[in-house]
Motif scaffolding. Structure first.
Motif, PDB file in Angstrom:
ATOM      1  N   ARG A 181      -0.905  -4.259 -10.361  1.00  0.00           N
ATOM      2  CA  ARG A 181      -1.348  -2.981  -9.793  1.00  0.00           C
ATOM      3  C   ARG A 181      -2.555  -3.237  -8.905  1.00  0.00           C
ATOM      4  O   ARG A 181      -3.340  -4.179  -9.126  1.00  0.00           O
ATOM      5  N   LEU A 182      -2.715  -2.392  -7.906  1.00  0.00           N
ATOM      6  CA  LEU A 182      -3.780  -2.594  -6.931  1.00  0.00           C
ATOM      7  C   LEU A 182      -5.159  -2.470  -7.550  1.00  0.00           C
ATOM      8  O   LEU A 182      -6.124  -3.067  -7.057  1.00  0.00           O
ATOM      9  N   ALA A 183      -5.290  -1.718  -8.622  1.00  0.00           N
ATOM     10  CA  ALA A 183      -6.589  -1.583  -9.280  1.00  0.00           C
ATOM     11  C   ALA A 183      -7.128  -2.926  -9.762  1.00  0.00           C
ATOM     12  O   ALA A 183      -8.357  -3.095  -9.916  1.00  0.00           O
ATOM     13  N   LEU A 218       1.588   6.901  -1.133  1.00  0.00           N
ATOM     14  CA  LEU A 218       0.924   5.618  -1.309  1.00  0.00           C
ATOM     15  C   LEU A 218       1.166   5.119  -2.721  1.00  0.00           C
ATOM     16  O   LEU A 218       1.385   5.904  -3.649  1.00  0.00           O
ATOM     17  N   LEU A 219       1.128   3.830  -2.884  1.00  0.00           N
ATOM     18  CA  LEU A 219       1.191   3.273  -4.221  1.00  0.00           C
ATOM     19  C   LEU A 219      -0.157   3.480  -4.916  1.00  0.00           C
ATOM     20  O   LEU A 219      -1.205   3.550  -4.261  1.00  0.00           O
ATOM     21  N   LEU A 223       0.826  -1.210   0.000  1.00  0.00           N
ATOM     22  CA  LEU A 223       0.000   0.000   0.000  1.00  0.00           C
ATOM     23  C   LEU A 223       0.865   1.267   0.000  1.00  0.00           C
ATOM     24  O   LEU A 223       0.517   2.265  -0.634  1.00  0.00           O
ATOM     25  N   PHE A 224       1.969   1.223   0.731  1.00  0.00           N
ATOM     26  CA  PHE A 224       2.850   2.383   0.923  1.00  0.00           C
ATOM     27  C   PHE A 224       4.150   2.169   0.159  1.00  0.00           C
ATOM     28  O   PHE A 224       4.731   1.075   0.205  1.00  0.00           O
ATOM     29  N   ASP A 225       4.618   3.213  -0.531  1.00  0.00           N
ATOM     30  CA  ASP A 225       5.807   3.082  -1.379  1.00  0.00           C
ATOM     31  C   ASP A 225       7.082   3.236  -0.546  1.00  0.00           C
ATOM     32  O   ASP A 225       7.785   4.247  -0.620  1.00  0.00           O
ATOM     33  N   ASP A 226       7.402   2.206   0.201  1.00  0.00           N
ATOM     34  CA  ASP A 226       8.557   2.261   1.094  1.00  0.00           C
ATOM     35  C   ASP A 226       9.876   2.283   0.331  1.00  0.00           C
ATOM     36  O   ASP A 226      10.832   2.945   0.747  1.00  0.00           O
ATOM     37  N   THR A 227       9.941   1.588  -0.792  1.00  0.00           N
ATOM     38  CA  THR A 227      11.193   1.543  -1.542  1.00  0.00           C
ATOM     39  C   THR A 227      11.593   2.925  -2.028  1.00  0.00           C
ATOM     40  O   THR A 227      12.756   3.345  -1.883  1.00  0.00           O
ATOM     41  N   ALA A 228      10.658   3.675  -2.599  1.00  0.00           N
ATOM     42  CA  ALA A 228      10.976   5.012  -3.096  1.00  0.00           C
ATOM     43  C   ALA A 228      11.390   5.933  -1.957  1.00  0.00           C
ATOM     44  O   ALA A 228      12.330   6.729  -2.096  1.00  0.00           O
ATOM     45  N   VAL A 267      -2.663 -10.387   1.008  1.00  0.00           N
ATOM     46  CA  VAL A 267      -2.232  -9.675  -0.197  1.00  0.00           C
ATOM     47  C   VAL A 267      -0.925  -8.950   0.118  1.00  0.00           C
ATOM     48  O   VAL A 267      -0.854  -8.192   1.090  1.00  0.00           O
ATOM     49  N   GLY A 268       0.108  -9.173  -0.686  1.00  0.00           N
ATOM     50  CA  GLY A 268       1.360  -8.479  -0.431  1.00  0.00           C
ATOM     51  C   GLY A 268       2.391  -8.732  -1.502  1.00  0.00           C
ATOM     52  O   GLY A 268       2.200  -9.550  -2.409  1.00  0.00           O
TER      53      GLY A 268
END
Length: 232
Positions: A219-221, A103-104, A15-20, A181-182
């Motif tokens: 993608r989450l969509a 967020l992603l 859900l959260f763009d931790d890598t970026a 989901v992950g």
């Protein structure tokens, strides 16, 4: 896939763009200390220090700030910085990391969709509540979740079966009624399936799946369709 009663989601890089955000923080450190580093190698080194220090954090030997201070002291020492100030480095990293918070794509929309479909939801994360709740609150995601379970809440981490079962208990569902989901095959797919849950792999990089039968989304969509909640 039959539509589940519950969906349990990972947080970082799901859900959260931790890598970026991590890359932004590391870039700020290299600029501050005048280091010439390959970005991918630096990311891997940083991840290795996290992996080594996390057990101390999870046992309560360090708090989140203490873990960061030790991490950046070790990382900068590893990179040749003489007697680095871990506290100062933490401040530099955290300022850039938080400035890059995002967020992603589709994170909020997919939680709204799950709620409208009558599915109960939880976040199950292998990091500490102090940090993860801050992220969720910043984006207002807590109001779209029925439970949040962090590693210090349950005393174990994915892929330990007890972690998934704790999330199921918090949502009052049996493991067979829930889907994890992950983005991590080991922690979010394999571990969940071993614990009796379904799983959907968030695979944004198009990596070949160890088991092609496992549903995956780029993608989450696309998640609601993969869960059987809307027509594909």
């Amino acid at each position: 896939m039959d539509a589940p009663r519950a969906v349990i989601l990972d947080l970082d890089d799901t859900l959260f763009d931790d890598t970026a955000c991590t890359r932004a923080g590391l870039l700020a450190l290299t600029q501050r200390y005048g280091l010439s580093c390959d970005a991918d190698d630096l990311f891997r080194r940083h991840a290795a220090h996290i992996h080594a220090i996390d057990p101390l954090l999870f046992r309560g030997d360090l708090d989140a700030h203490g873990a960061r201070t030790l991490r950046f002291t070790r990382l900068l020492t590893d990179l040749g910085v003489f007697t680095p100030d871990g506290t100062a480095a933490t401040g530099i990293y955290r300022e850039a990391y938080r400035a890059a918070w995002a967020l992603l794509d589709g994170a909020t929309d997919v939680l709204h969709t799950l709620r409208r479909a009558g599915v109960v939801t939880a976040v199950l994360t292998n990091y500490v509540r102090e940090v993860q709740l801050d992220k969720l609150a910043h984006f207002g995601l807590q109001t779209l979740l029925d439970a949040v379970l962090c590693v210090d809440d349950i005393g174990c981490a994915k892929p330990d079966a007890r972690a998934y079962h704790a999330a199921c208990a918090a949502l009052a569902v049996a493991p067979g009624q829930a889907v994890m989901v992950g983005d991590s095959w080991e922690k979010d797919v394999q571990g969940a399936r071993n614990a009796g849950l379904g799983a959907v792999w968030v695979n944004r990089g198009g990596i070949p799946a160890p088991d092609p039968a496992v549903p995956k989304v780029a993608r989450l969509a696309d998640l609601p369709a993969a869960l059987g909640l809307v027509p594909a």
